[in-house]
Design a protein around this motif. Structure first.
Motif, PDB file in Angstrom:
ATOM      1  N   LEU A 166      -1.732  10.006  -9.484  1.00 40.84           N
ATOM      2  CA  LEU A 166      -1.314   9.585 -11.079  1.00 40.84           C
ATOM      3  C   LEU A 166      -0.580   9.056 -11.613  1.00 40.84           C
ATOM      4  O   LEU A 166      -0.215   8.543 -11.906  1.00 40.84           O
ATOM      5  N   GLY A 167       1.040  10.512 -11.013  1.00 42.00           N
ATOM      6  CA  GLY A 167       2.685   9.991 -11.303  1.00 42.00           C
ATOM      7  C   GLY A 167       2.812   8.498 -10.570  1.00 42.00           C
ATOM      8  O   GLY A 167       3.723   7.987 -11.814  1.00 42.00           O
ATOM      9  N   LEU A 168       2.440   7.676  -9.579  1.00 39.29           N
ATOM     10  CA  LEU A 168       2.520   6.572  -9.059  1.00 39.29           C
ATOM     11  C   LEU A 168       2.233   5.897 -10.687  1.00 39.29           C
ATOM     12  O   LEU A 168       2.361   4.356 -11.098  1.00 39.29           O
ATOM     13  N   LEU A 169       1.173   5.482 -11.070  1.00 42.68           N
ATOM     14  CA  LEU A 169       0.116   5.315 -11.904  1.00 42.68           C
ATOM     15  C   LEU A 169       0.543   5.382 -13.415  1.00 42.68           C
ATOM     16  O   LEU A 169       0.758   4.203 -13.936  1.00 42.68           O
TER      17      LEU A 169
ATOM     18  N   PHE B 234       0.786  -7.188  -5.619  1.00 44.55           N
ATOM     19  CA  PHE B 234      -0.466  -6.300  -6.161  1.00 44.55           C
ATOM     20  C   PHE B 234      -0.039  -5.051  -5.003  1.00 44.55           C
ATOM     21  O   PHE B 234       0.724  -4.977  -4.223  1.00 44.55           O
ATOM     22  N   VAL B 235      -0.752  -4.048  -6.127  1.00 43.51           N
ATOM     23  CA  VAL B 235      -0.558  -2.524  -5.195  1.00 43.51           C
ATOM     24  C   VAL B 235      -0.882  -1.997  -5.408  1.00 43.51           C
ATOM     25  O   VAL B 235      -2.083  -2.141  -6.452  1.00 43.51           O
ATOM     26  N   PHE B 236      -1.498  -0.944  -4.492  1.00 38.53           N
ATOM     27  CA  PHE B 236      -2.508  -0.122  -4.390  1.00 38.53           C
ATOM     28  C   PHE B 236      -1.872   1.519  -3.935  1.00 38.53           C
ATOM     29  O   PHE B 236      -1.138   1.389  -2.688  1.00 38.53           O
ATOM     30  N   ALA B 237      -1.898   1.654  -4.459  1.00 34.18           N
ATOM     31  CA  ALA B 237      -1.433   3.503  -5.146  1.00 34.18           C
ATOM     32  C   ALA B 237      -3.011   4.971  -4.403  1.00 34.18           C
ATOM     33  O   ALA B 237      -3.595   5.293  -5.135  1.00 34.18           O
ATOM     34  N   GLY B 238      -3.080   4.811  -2.978  1.00 34.89           N
ATOM     35  CA  GLY B 238      -3.429   5.643  -1.665  1.00 34.89           C
ATOM     36  C   GLY B 238      -3.300   7.010  -1.789  1.00 34.89           C
ATOM     37  O   GLY B 238      -2.771   7.222  -1.005  1.00 34.89           O
TER      38      GLY B 238
ATOM     39  N   LEU C 241       1.186  -1.311   0.357  1.00 37.75           N
ATOM     40  CA  LEU C 241      -0.247  -0.136  -0.034  1.00 37.75           C
ATOM     41  C   LEU C 241       0.816   1.288   0.171  1.00 37.75           C
ATOM     42  O   LEU C 241       1.765   1.760   0.798  1.00 37.75           O
ATOM     43  N   ILE C 242       0.345   2.540  -1.302  1.00 35.81           N
ATOM     44  CA  ILE C 242       1.298   3.204  -1.056  1.00 35.81           C
ATOM     45  C   ILE C 242       0.807   4.505  -0.762  1.00 35.81           C
ATOM     46  O   ILE C 242      -0.489   4.904  -0.775  1.00 35.81           O
ATOM     47  N   GLY C 243       0.920   5.299   0.508  1.00 37.29           N
ATOM     48  CA  GLY C 243       0.197   6.494   1.101  1.00 37.29           C
ATOM     49  C   GLY C 243      -0.574   5.951   2.626  1.00 37.29           C
ATOM     50  O   GLY C 243      -0.782   5.104   2.853  1.00 37.29           O
TER      51      GLY C 243
ATOM     52  N   LYS D 202       4.414   6.490 -13.654  1.00 34.47           N
ATOM     53  CA  LYS D 202       5.022   5.265 -13.991  1.00 34.47           C
ATOM     54  C   LYS D 202       5.448   3.770 -13.692  1.00 34.47           C
ATOM     55  O   LYS D 202       6.257   2.835 -14.375  1.00 34.47           O
ATOM     56  N   ALA D 203       4.106   3.507 -13.012  1.00 35.73           N
ATOM     57  CA  ALA D 203       3.947   1.704 -13.792  1.00 35.73           C
ATOM     58  C   ALA D 203       3.620   1.618 -15.086  1.00 35.73           C
ATOM     59  O   ALA D 203       3.296   0.362 -15.129  1.00 35.73           O
ATOM     60  N   ARG D 204       3.467   2.960 -15.899  1.00 43.26           N
ATOM     61  CA  ARG D 204       3.172   2.266 -16.733  1.00 43.26           C
ATOM     62  C   ARG D 204       1.246   1.666 -17.376  1.00 43.26           C
ATOM     63  O   ARG D 204       1.594   0.664 -17.975  1.00 43.26           O
ATOM     64  N   VAL D 205       0.685   1.747 -16.419  1.00 42.10           N
ATOM     65  CA  VAL D 205      -0.792   1.768 -16.791  1.00 42.10           C
ATOM     66  C   VAL D 205      -1.227   1.801 -17.510  1.00 42.10           C
ATOM     67  O   VAL D 205      -2.166   3.149 -17.453  1.00 42.10           O
ATOM     68  N   PRO D 206      -1.741   1.238 -19.075  1.00 40.89           N
ATOM     69  CA  PRO D 206      -2.891   2.335 -19.596  1.00 40.89           C
ATOM     70  C   PRO D 206      -3.949   2.399 -19.358  1.00 40.89           C
ATOM     71  O   PRO D 206      -4.592   2.770 -20.344  1.00 40.89           O
TER      72      PRO D 206
END
Length: 498
Positions: A254-257, A244-248, A22-24, A259-263
């Motif tokens: 948005l910047g994290l997603l 599994f990663v959650f960007a919270g 979990l990020i954040g 960087k993860a190249r989430v289409p």
């Protein structure tokens, strides 16, 4: 749809491979972590927070409205008086949030609800013929709905004066005025709630790392995510793997997603939206205002700028807050960096951002006016609400920084959105939350949606426990007035609410 292969792994932490990262350290990560702790206690979980405290950004009680957004007083959720869908949905979700918190308190998982939620009536007060007609029509639409059947309406200045004395004292009684009031409203300290939920995770064995800033997200061969960044305690890099990663991470999500190249976020952009408030701790004033009172935004102002005079309870101390006023910064977090906005710019989203700006000239004009506004002019806005306000009793405070989501649109190139959006990668191994309110108030249902979308192989096994924690996931909380009343009574008794 593919999903990550999970395993029982209490030993995974030693290998620096976690089932969930979990990020954040805000309410979203805390809610997801607490849910997974209850549903799958053998999974390893790590939470990384860049600050030296949990809930230091939007979940901090002084950085958000803390209303427990439930659709009763937020007029921006219902600009069309005949369309109640959004207000209903938010009210329904908040009932489920109450169920989740009450289940944790009732089960002894959360020690005490008195620290994070308090009874505080929700009100609307509007002035002038146009806004009175709007509120009258809004009430007429809502009054027949089970969720809103207990809401009251009046155009009687004396009754409004009983409900909210500060608003009516010294006011011209010839001015048209109207109000609604909902007694079962709440004031929620999402900072205290976040800390309690993270403590639940930590007691179950989760790793909680403060002053750890994630700067790299990369998918590796074999399906694991490489999560790396700066350990600000030891002044060195850290690196782990996750299934599994959650960007919270609020404005940084948005910047994290990216960087993860989430289409799924291609073309997405954000616009920073800050807020300032006036605050009073004068006990003589605070004791005379027991409500959260919202009104209509000024013409041309954005929906999130609706003025409100709020009773707040934080750390056992009562205060009043009025606002918001809109400063401007290119930071995407209150404790962010001036370059934040520019780090999210991509070839695909520049045109989207420009198109949204062109379509919102009135918003830009409003923001410019706010930037040029003097302290006296800002205080005059409070006096419009509270005619006898004394400037000596109030002082300015900086609230949280939001990142309003801008999305691609086939017809308009880009549109500015107001709300919360869960973004999930197609393979279900990474997700993030973008946008602003009513996020915190609806975190439990948002995270339940994430579980269903990202863990299709496990969700059927979790269903019974999920429905026990949140019965509203299985059956409507507003099937009729009695169902609403029963839910308010049951959760209210457990949470200590009137």
């Amino acid at each position: 749809m593919e999903t990550a292969s999970f395993r029982n792994s209490k030993s995974a932490a030693a290998q620096q491979v976690f089932d969930v990262v979990l990020i954040g350290g805000g309410i979203m990560s805390a809610t997801l972590g607490a849910l997974l702790t209850a549903l799958q206690p053998d999974w390893s979980i790590a939470l990384y927070e860049r600050l030296d405290e949990l809930a230091g950004e939007s979940s901090n009680p002084w950085n958000n409205a803390g209303t427990g957004h439930s659709g009763f007083c937020e007029l921006n959720y219902m600009p069309d008086v005949h369309d109640s869908a959004k207000a209903e949905e938010i009210a329904r979700r908040f009932h489920v949030s109450r169920q989740f918190w009450a289940s944790l308190v009732d089960g002894g998982v959360l020690a005490d609800s008195a620290g994070f939620v308090h009874s505080t009536p929700h009100m609307d007060v509007v002035f002038g013929d146009r806004d009175v007609a709007y509120l009258r029509a809004r009430f007429a639409t809502l009054r027949s709905l089970p969720l809103f059947s207990a809401m009251r309406y009046t155009e009687d200045p004396d009754l409004i004066g009983e409900w909210a004395p500060l608003l009516m004292e010294g006011r011209d009684r010839t001015e048209p005025v109207a109000a609604t009031r909902y007694e079962a409203g709440t004031d929620v300290d999402f900072g205290a709630l976040t800390r309690e939920l993270v403590d639940v995770m930590a007691r179950a064995g989760a790793k909680v790392a403060l002053r750890h800033e994630v700067t790299t997200l990369r998918r590796e061969q074999g399906g694991l995510w490489r999560v790396a960044g700066r350990d600000r305690n030891m002044r060195r890099r850290f690196e782990v793997r996750a299934r599994f990663v959650f960007a919270g991470a609020g404005g940084y999500a948005l910047g994290l997603l990216q960087k993860a190249r989430v289409p799924e976020v291609r073309g997405y952009a954000v616009l920073p939206a800050g807020a300032e408030f006036l605050r009073s701790d004068n006990p003589e004033i605070v004791r005379r205002h027991d409500a959260k009172v919202y009104s209509q935004a000024a013409l041309g102002a954005p929906p999130m700028s609706v003025p409100h005079l709020d009773k707040r309870m934080v750390d056992g101390r009562e205060s009043l807050m009025f606002g918001p006023y809109a400063p401007f910064s290119t930071r995407l977090l209150k404790q962010g960096r001036l370059i934040d906005l520019f780090t999210t710019l991509r070839v695909r989203n520049v045109a989207v951002l420009i198109a949204a700006a062109v379509q919102n000239v009135s918003l830009l004009r409003y923001l410019l006016g706010q930037l040029l506004s003097t302290r006296r002019r800002k205080f005059a806005e409070l006096q419009r609400f509270y005619p006898q306000a004394d400037q000596a009793d109030w002082y300015p405070v900086q609230a949280g920084q939001r990142a309003q989501l801008v999305k691609p649109d086939p017809r308009r190139i880009g549109v500015l959105t107001f709300g919360t959006e869960l973004v999930t990668a197609a393979d279900g191994t990474i997700a993030g939350l973008l946008g602003a309110s009513p996020g915190a108030s609806t975190a439990p249902t948002i995270m339940a949606e994430l579980l269903a979308g990202c863990f299709p192989e496990q969700i059927s096994a979790w269903a019974s426990a999920l429905h026990s924690l949140m019965p509203g996931l299985a059956e409507l909380v507003d099937s009729d007035q009695q169902a609403v009343a029963d839910n308010l009574a049951r959760t209210g008794e457990i949470l200590g609410l009137a």
